[in-house]
Design a protein around this motif. Structure first.
Motif, PDB file in Angstrom:
ATOM      1  N   LYS A  59     -43.640 -10.651  43.202  1.00 43.51           N
ATOM      2  CA  LYS A  59     -43.639 -10.552  41.732  1.00 43.51           C
ATOM      3  C   LYS A  59     -44.870  -9.803  41.222  1.00 43.51           C
ATOM      4  O   LYS A  59     -44.761  -8.903  40.386  1.00 43.51           O
ATOM      5  CB  LYS A  59     -43.578 -11.959  41.110  1.00 43.51           C
ATOM      6  CG  LYS A  59     -42.363 -12.782  41.524  1.00 43.51           C
ATOM      7  CD  LYS A  59     -42.339 -14.131  40.839  1.00 43.51           C
ATOM      8  CE  LYS A  59     -43.544 -14.999  41.155  1.00 43.51           C
ATOM      9  NZ  LYS A  59     -43.661 -15.336  42.593  1.00 43.51           N
ATOM     10  N   SER A  60     -46.033 -10.181  41.718  1.00 47.91           N
ATOM     11  CA  SER A  60     -47.260  -9.519  41.264  1.00 47.91           C
ATOM     12  C   SER A  60     -47.299  -8.063  41.717  1.00 47.91           C
ATOM     13  O   SER A  60     -47.821  -7.194  41.001  1.00 47.91           O
ATOM     14  CB  SER A  60     -48.493 -10.261  41.783  1.00 47.91           C
ATOM     15  OG  SER A  60     -48.606 -11.535  41.172  1.00 47.91           O
ATOM     16  N   GLY A  68     -48.700   0.871  36.996  1.00 51.18           N
ATOM     17  CA  GLY A  68     -49.169   2.131  37.560  1.00 51.18           C
ATOM     18  C   GLY A  68     -50.379   1.971  38.444  1.00 51.18           C
ATOM     19  O   GLY A  68     -51.073   2.955  38.749  1.00 51.18           O
ATOM     20  N   LEU A  69     -50.642   0.738  38.910  1.00 49.52           N
ATOM     21  CA  LEU A  69     -51.800   0.468  39.760  1.00 49.52           C
ATOM     22  C   LEU A  69     -51.484   0.630  41.239  1.00 49.52           C
ATOM     23  O   LEU A  69     -52.402   0.626  42.073  1.00 49.52           O
ATOM     24  CB  LEU A  69     -52.311  -0.963  39.503  1.00 49.52           C
ATOM     25  CG  LEU A  69     -52.745  -1.254  38.067  1.00 49.52           C
ATOM     26  CD1 LEU A  69     -53.115  -2.726  37.912  1.00 49.52           C
ATOM     27  CD2 LEU A  69     -53.896  -0.352  37.649  1.00 49.52           C
ATOM     28  N   GLU A  70     -50.198   0.742  41.589  1.00 52.04           N
ATOM     29  CA  GLU A  70     -49.765   0.986  42.964  1.00 52.04           C
ATOM     30  C   GLU A  70     -48.835   2.193  42.956  1.00 52.04           C
ATOM     31  O   GLU A  70     -48.041   2.369  42.023  1.00 52.04           O
ATOM     32  CB  GLU A  70     -49.002  -0.222  43.528  1.00 52.04           C
ATOM     33  CG  GLU A  70     -49.825  -1.484  43.703  1.00 52.04           C
ATOM     34  CD  GLU A  70     -50.618  -1.487  44.996  1.00 52.04           C
ATOM     35  OE1 GLU A  70     -50.421  -0.556  45.812  1.00 52.04           O
ATOM     36  OE2 GLU A  70     -51.423  -2.397  45.181  1.00 52.04           O
ATOM     37  N   PRO A  71     -48.898   3.047  43.963  1.00 56.74           N
ATOM     38  CA  PRO A  71     -47.992   4.203  44.006  1.00 56.74           C
ATOM     39  C   PRO A  71     -46.562   3.780  44.323  1.00 56.74           C
ATOM     40  O   PRO A  71     -46.329   2.890  45.141  1.00 56.74           O
ATOM     41  CB  PRO A  71     -48.579   5.068  45.125  1.00 56.74           C
ATOM     42  CG  PRO A  71     -49.321   4.110  46.005  1.00 56.74           C
ATOM     43  CD  PRO A  71     -49.855   3.038  45.088  1.00 56.74           C
ATOM     44  N   ILE A  84     -43.119   6.499  35.461  1.00 59.57           N
ATOM     45  CA  ILE A  84     -44.459   5.917  35.473  1.00 59.57           C
ATOM     46  C   ILE A  84     -45.207   6.502  36.664  1.00 59.57           C
ATOM     47  O   ILE A  84     -44.822   6.292  37.819  1.00 59.57           O
ATOM     48  CB  ILE A  84     -44.386   4.385  35.568  1.00 59.57           C
ATOM     49  CG1 ILE A  84     -43.771   3.809  34.284  1.00 59.57           C
ATOM     50  CG2 ILE A  84     -45.776   3.785  35.818  1.00 59.57           C
ATOM     51  CD1 ILE A  84     -43.538   2.311  34.326  1.00 59.57           C
ATOM     52  N   ALA A  85     -46.269   7.236  36.385  1.00 62.67           N
ATOM     53  CA  ALA A  85     -47.009   7.917  37.445  1.00 62.67           C
ATOM     54  C   ALA A  85     -48.427   7.378  37.609  1.00 62.67           C
ATOM     55  O   ALA A  85     -49.157   7.822  38.491  1.00 62.67           O
ATOM     56  CB  ALA A  85     -47.066   9.417  37.159  1.00 62.67           C
ATOM     57  N   GLY A  86     -48.837   6.432  36.757  1.00 64.12           N
ATOM     58  CA  GLY A  86     -50.183   5.881  36.829  1.00 64.12           C
ATOM     59  C   GLY A  86     -50.431   4.980  35.643  1.00 64.12           C
ATOM     60  O   GLY A  86     -49.546   4.752  34.812  1.00 64.12           O
ATOM     61  N   PRO A  87     -51.650   4.434  35.535  1.00 64.00           N
ATOM     62  CA  PRO A  87     -51.977   3.555  34.409  1.00 64.00           C
ATOM     63  C   PRO A  87     -51.903   4.292  33.079  1.00 64.00           C
ATOM     64  O   PRO A  87     -52.094   5.507  33.010  1.00 64.00           O
ATOM     65  CB  PRO A  87     -53.417   3.116  34.713  1.00 64.00           C
ATOM     66  CG  PRO A  87     -53.605   3.364  36.170  1.00 64.00           C
ATOM     67  CD  PRO A  87     -52.754   4.556  36.498  1.00 64.00           C
TER      68      PRO A  87
END
Length: 263
Positions: A59-60, A68-71, A84-87
């Motif tokens: 979930k997390s 956008g914190l993980e690729p 979504i490509a990033g924060p």
């Protein structure tokens, strides 16, 4: 709960989130560990969706991908139809731990986002507005060590709201609070959501909390996570824990989580 029935906020303020065929895995000791398994779900503008599932099911990880914190590894993540490509300030995370800087005042902690974006000089008033929204205007010059757990989490909320998010991503934001403070903060989250009109994606291990806060509750399987069921919560606010509809949904959720016989 102190919130009132949901007011007619324009849903255009909230972000639409679409997740299509999402799969994700980690590399652990040279082996591939699947975490998410071809997930398909969406959050409508202005909707609050809660995610329930066993600890460690992913979930997390899903929240970090949405933030956008993980690729992205496989599938599609779309915010208002755009990948979504990033924060981005429109998508803000509130974690279980407030993670306040102890050497900065409450005001300075809330101002971090604007400061990092070079906007603080022009938009200082937004810090005061955010603190007022969470009822901490009088504590602007206090330090984190002078706050209770609930107050610290309010600061974390203000730090998120100062960015005027369109999607608030909530990762067990009340998990470390005592029961009475947690109940009060549940009402606070509903009030802010109704007032601001953002979309919300909430992870919680508290079945009752999910049913009290969300329009829909998605129940995840064990890792690699997939959606086992979607529970529609057909109740206005404030909701009551002894409402027969919520009691029945709680029973269904616990059964799906393999806990029906224990409760």
């Amino acid at each position: 709960m102190v919130a009132t029935a949901r007011s007619p906020i324009p849903t255009e303020r909230g972000l639409r989130l679409d997740i299509r065929g999402l799969a994700h895995a980690f590399e652990l000791k040279g082996e591939r560990l699947p975490v998410l398994q071809r997930l398909d779900l969406s959050v409508a503008p202005g909707e609050m969706v809660a995610l329930l599932g066993p600890s460690g099911c992913g979930k997390s990880t899903l929240l970090r991908l949405v933030a956008g914190l993980e690729p992205l590894q496989h599938g599609e993540l779309l915010a208002d139809g755009a990948p979504i490509a990033g924060p981005d300030p429109s998508r803000v995370v509130v974690f279980q731990d407030p993670t306040l800087y102890p050497w900065r005042t409450v005001w300075d902690n809330v101002a971090l986002g604007l400061q990092a974006r070079g906007l603080l000089r022009q938009q200082r008033g937004r810090v005061d507005e955010a603190l007022a929204k969470v009822g901490l205007g009088e504590f602007a010059q206090a330090y984190p060590r002078q706050l209770s757990g609930g107050m610290a989490q309010r600061v974390a909320l203000a730090r998120a709201l100062v960015n005027d998010p369109r999607l608030l991503i909530l990762d067990e934001p009340l998990g470390k609070l005592d029961s009475l403070t947690r109940i009060a903060m549940q009402g606070e989250l509903i009030r802010l959501w109704q007032q601001q009109g953002y979309s919300g994606l909430l992870v919680t291990h508290d079945v009752e909390e999910a049913l009290l806060l969300a329009d829909r509750v998605l129940v995840f399987s064990d890792r690699p996570a997939r959606v086992l069921a979607e529970l529609q919560v057909a109740r206005d606010y404030p909701r009551h824990r002894d409402d027969p509809h919520l009691v029945e949904l709680r029973r269904q959720a616990l059964e799906l989580l393999g806990l029906g016989k224990d409760w």
